[in-house]
Every structure is written in structure tokens, then in C-alpha cells.
Motif scaffolding. Structure first.
Motif, PDB file in Angstrom:
ATOM      1  N   GLY A  23       6.690 -20.098   6.104  1.00 51.31           N
ATOM      2  CA  GLY A  23       7.310 -20.027   7.899  1.00 51.31           C
ATOM      3  C   GLY A  23       8.032 -18.377   7.871  1.00 51.31           C
ATOM      4  O   GLY A  23       8.646 -17.824   8.976  1.00 51.31           O
ATOM      5  N   VAL A  24       7.919 -17.778   6.909  1.00 56.01           N
ATOM      6  CA  VAL A  24       8.133 -16.451   7.314  1.00 56.01           C
ATOM      7  C   VAL A  24       7.535 -15.237   7.830  1.00 56.01           C
ATOM      8  O   VAL A  24       6.135 -14.858   7.579  1.00 56.01           O
ATOM      9  N   ASP A  25       7.853 -14.448   8.984  1.00 61.28           N
ATOM     10  CA  ASP A  25       7.230 -12.961   9.237  1.00 61.28           C
ATOM     11  C   ASP A  25       8.326 -12.148   9.248  1.00 61.28           C
ATOM     12  O   ASP A  25       8.782 -11.717   9.435  1.00 61.28           O
ATOM     13  N   MET A  26       7.899 -11.244   8.316  1.00 61.20           N
ATOM     14  CA  MET A  26       8.642 -10.000   8.268  1.00 61.20           C
ATOM     15  C   MET A  26       7.800  -8.815   7.239  1.00 61.20           C
ATOM     16  O   MET A  26       6.761  -9.171   6.481  1.00 61.20           O
ATOM     17  N   ARG A  27       8.382  -7.542   7.886  1.00 59.29           N
ATOM     18  CA  ARG A  27       7.920  -6.606   6.998  1.00 59.29           C
ATOM     19  C   ARG A  27       9.153  -5.693   6.172  1.00 59.29           C
ATOM     20  O   ARG A  27      10.141  -5.203   6.923  1.00 59.29           O
ATOM     21  N   LEU A  28       9.002  -4.880   4.830  1.00 57.17           N
ATOM     22  CA  LEU A  28       9.650  -4.155   4.224  1.00 57.17           C
ATOM     23  C   LEU A  28       8.387  -3.336   3.873  1.00 57.17           C
ATOM     24  O   LEU A  28       7.562  -3.048   3.537  1.00 57.17           O
ATOM     25  N   LYS A  29       9.670  -2.029   3.828  1.00 57.54           N
ATOM     26  CA  LYS A  29       8.768  -1.230   4.050  1.00 57.54           C
ATOM     27  C   LYS A  29       9.433  -0.380   2.271  1.00 57.54           C
ATOM     28  O   LYS A  29      10.993  -0.297   2.147  1.00 57.54           O
ATOM     29  N   LEU A  30       8.960  -0.275   1.534  1.00 52.24           N
ATOM     30  CA  LEU A  30       9.577   0.276   0.332  1.00 52.24           C
ATOM     31  C   LEU A  30       9.622   2.107  -0.112  1.00 52.24           C
ATOM     32  O   LEU A  30       8.450   2.315   0.211  1.00 52.24           O
ATOM     33  N   ASP A  31      10.474   2.937   0.071  1.00 48.12           N
ATOM     34  CA  ASP A  31      10.329   4.207   0.229  1.00 48.12           C
ATOM     35  C   ASP A  31      10.899   4.872  -0.974  1.00 48.12           C
ATOM     36  O   ASP A  31      11.653   4.205  -1.979  1.00 48.12           O
ATOM     37  N   VAL A  32      10.358   5.013  -2.145  1.00 48.02           N
ATOM     38  CA  VAL A  32      10.409   5.742  -3.222  1.00 48.02           C
ATOM     39  C   VAL A  32      10.088   7.399  -3.328  1.00 48.02           C
ATOM     40  O   VAL A  32       8.910   7.914  -3.048  1.00 48.02           O
ATOM     41  N   GLY A  33      11.431   8.220  -2.963  1.00 46.02           N
ATOM     42  CA  GLY A  33      11.459   9.334  -2.895  1.00 46.02           C
ATOM     43  C   GLY A  33      10.293  10.085  -1.605  1.00 46.02           C
ATOM     44  O   GLY A  33       9.655  11.259  -2.339  1.00 46.02           O
ATOM     45  N   GLY A  34      10.509   9.052  -0.354  1.00 42.15           N
ATOM     46  CA  GLY A  34       9.356   9.179   0.219  1.00 42.15           C
ATOM     47  C   GLY A  34       7.560   9.337  -0.217  1.00 42.15           C
ATOM     48  O   GLY A  34       7.233   9.297   1.426  1.00 42.15           O
ATOM     49  N   ARG A  35       6.970   8.171  -0.323  1.00 46.16           N
ATOM     50  CA  ARG A  35       6.480   8.119  -0.830  1.00 46.16           C
ATOM     51  C   ARG A  35       6.533   6.439  -0.865  1.00 46.16           C
ATOM     52  O   ARG A  35       7.129   6.235  -1.239  1.00 46.16           O
ATOM     53  N   CYS A  36       5.784   5.625   0.519  1.00 45.59           N
ATOM     54  CA  CYS A  36       6.282   4.587   1.193  1.00 45.59           C
ATOM     55  C   CYS A  36       5.179   3.630   1.412  1.00 45.59           C
ATOM     56  O   CYS A  36       3.242   4.253   0.711  1.00 45.59           O
ATOM     57  N   MET A  37       5.190   2.462   1.081  1.00 45.31           N
ATOM     58  CA  MET A  37       4.364   1.011   1.308  1.00 45.31           C
ATOM     59  C   MET A  37       4.874  -0.359   2.095  1.00 45.31           C
ATOM     60  O   MET A  37       6.781   0.177   1.815  1.00 45.31           O
ATOM     61  N   LEU A  38       3.949  -1.130   2.053  1.00 43.19           N
ATOM     62  CA  LEU A  38       4.660  -1.625   3.491  1.00 43.19           C
ATOM     63  C   LEU A  38       4.300  -3.406   3.175  1.00 43.19           C
ATOM     64  O   LEU A  38       3.270  -3.062   2.776  1.00 43.19           O
ATOM     65  N   VAL A  39       5.535  -3.777   3.013  1.00 46.27           N
ATOM     66  CA  VAL A  39       4.935  -5.385   2.139  1.00 46.27           C
ATOM     67  C   VAL A  39       5.059  -6.297   3.715  1.00 46.27           C
ATOM     68  O   VAL A  39       5.948  -6.324   3.953  1.00 46.27           O
ATOM     69  N   SER A  40       3.889  -7.071   3.720  1.00 43.15           N
ATOM     70  CA  SER A  40       4.564  -7.813   4.421  1.00 43.15           C
ATOM     71  C   SER A  40       3.961  -8.959   4.825  1.00 43.15           C
ATOM     72  O   SER A  40       2.814  -9.723   3.550  1.00 43.15           O
ATOM     73  N   ILE A  41       4.410  -9.934   4.640  1.00 47.77           N
ATOM     74  CA  ILE A  41       4.574 -11.530   4.593  1.00 47.77           C
ATOM     75  C   ILE A  41       4.889 -12.439   5.845  1.00 47.77           C
ATOM     76  O   ILE A  41       5.394 -12.162   6.555  1.00 47.77           O
ATOM     77  N   ARG A  42       3.459 -12.986   6.306  1.00 44.33           N
ATOM     78  CA  ARG A  42       3.434 -13.909   7.234  1.00 44.33           C
ATOM     79  C   ARG A  42       2.447 -15.511   7.085  1.00 44.33           C
ATOM     80  O   ARG A  42       1.601 -15.107   6.152  1.00 44.33           O
ATOM     81  N   ASP A  43       2.505 -15.776   6.929  1.00 42.87           N
ATOM     82  CA  ASP A  43       2.074 -18.034   7.035  1.00 42.87           C
ATOM     83  C   ASP A  43       1.899 -18.007   4.747  1.00 42.87           C
ATOM     84  O   ASP A  43       0.304 -17.859   4.871  1.00 42.87           O
ATOM     85  N   ASP A  44       2.763 -17.195   4.759  1.00 44.18           N
ATOM     86  CA  ASP A  44       3.012 -17.490   3.429  1.00 44.18           C
ATOM     87  C   ASP A  44       1.768 -16.916   2.334  1.00 44.18           C
ATOM     88  O   ASP A  44       1.476 -16.938   0.762  1.00 44.18           O
ATOM     89  N   CYS A  45       1.560 -15.642   3.332  1.00 49.63           N
ATOM     90  CA  CYS A  45       0.737 -15.087   2.436  1.00 49.63           C
ATOM     91  C   CYS A  45       1.653 -13.570   2.443  1.00 49.63           C
ATOM     92  O   CYS A  45       1.994 -12.863   2.938  1.00 49.63           O
ATOM     93  N   VAL A  46       0.722 -12.075   1.614  1.00 46.99           N
ATOM     94  CA  VAL A  46       1.573 -11.732   1.352  1.00 46.99           C
ATOM     95  C   VAL A  46       0.745  -9.952   1.139  1.00 46.99           C
ATOM     96  O   VAL A  46      -0.937 -10.486   0.868  1.00 46.99           O
ATOM     97  N   THR A  47       1.145  -9.471   2.066  1.00 46.27           N
ATOM     98  CA  THR A  47      -0.396  -7.792   1.902  1.00 46.27           C
ATOM     99  C   THR A  47       0.527  -6.772   1.588  1.00 46.27           C
ATOM    100  O   THR A  47       1.497  -6.436   2.421  1.00 46.27           O
ATOM    101  N   ILE A  48       0.271  -5.777   1.449  1.00 47.26           N
ATOM    102  CA  ILE A  48       1.037  -4.776   1.438  1.00 47.26           C
ATOM    103  C   ILE A  48      -0.695  -3.322   0.923  1.00 47.26           C
ATOM    104  O   ILE A  48      -1.037  -3.314   0.979  1.00 47.26           O
ATOM    105  N   GLU A  49       0.228  -2.369   1.820  1.00 51.61           N
ATOM    106  CA  GLU A  49      -0.816  -1.253   3.190  1.00 51.61           C
ATOM    107  C   GLU A  49       0.085   0.098   2.088  1.00 51.61           C
ATOM    108  O   GLU A  49       1.371   0.068   1.852  1.00 51.61           O
ATOM    109  N   SER A  50      -0.573   1.124   1.265  1.00 53.00           N
ATOM    110  CA  SER A  50       0.151   2.243   1.503  1.00 53.00           C
ATOM    111  C   SER A  50       0.695   3.264   1.743  1.00 53.00           C
ATOM    112  O   SER A  50      -0.113   3.408   2.484  1.00 53.00           O
TER     113      SER A  50
END
Length: 114
Positions: A23-50
């Protein structure tokens, strides 16, 4: 394994606990010294975009890659890293607690009850 941002993304995918994400629908940005990736969680699945920078509900900002690894994989305390200026979070912070739980990290205290 070399500690790169890409390797962290793969480690997070491997540690993802879909049973904690129902039941989660959320997006987390990880910022490591200006380099980012987006962790998306939706419908019990995770995707990660650089290099994704838009659309996050919460952002974790890390001083360096080692700190990102340590906190996201539960090797270090997020509270201690915050107190020493190596980690901070912006956005809907209650999601941060829930997110750490979805990856089996113990770097934050238990999720408080709403």
C-alpha cells in the motif's frame, strides 16, 4: 564489492522487503554530494533511477558515499550521523522511518505509531 552509488542501488534492491511496502506509494531522493538517485516504491515494488532529481517525497542528504552505505544498510546510526553533520533529511520525515524499515535497516529507531 566497491562502494559506488550504483552498487548501493543494487544492494537496496536486494534488501527490499515487499511485505513491508504493501500500500506504499513514495519516492525518496538520495543525494550523495550532488549525485542523486530516486528510489520509488509502489505496489510492493521498488525501482531506482540514477540522476533523477524531481518528484521526491523525502530527501536524504549524505556527506559522502560511505555514510550513505552505512545508514541505508544499517551499519551506522542515522541519529549519530545527523548529530555529526554527515546526514540530514528533508521532506515528509515519517516516511524516512518507514522507508528504512522496508530495507531492513536498523539505523533509525523503531517506527513511531501515528
Amino acid at each position: 564489492m566497491a562502494r559506488t552509488l550504483e552498487a548501493l542501488a543494487n544492494a537496496l534492491k536486494g534488501r527490499f522487503r515487499p511485505d513491508r511496502a504493501h500500500g506504499v506509494d513514495m519516492r525518496l531522493k538520495l543525494d550523495v554530494g550532488g549525485r542523486c538517485m530516486l528510489v520509488s516504491i509502489r505496489d510492493d515494488c521498488v525501482t531506482i533511477e540514477s540522476n533523477a532529481i524531481n518528484g521526491a517525497d523525502v530527501t536524504f542528504l549524505f556527506q559522502d558515499l560511505d555514510t550513505a552505505w552505512q545508514i541505508m544498510l544499517g551499519e551506522a546510526s542515522a541519529i549519530d550521523a545527523f548529530m555529526h553533520g554527515r546526514f540530514r533529511a528533508d521532506g515528509y520525515l515519517m516516511m524516512a522511518f518507514r522507508l528504512m524499515e522496508m530495507f531492513g535497516s536498523v539505523s533509525l529507531p523503531p517506527t513511531p505509531n501515528d
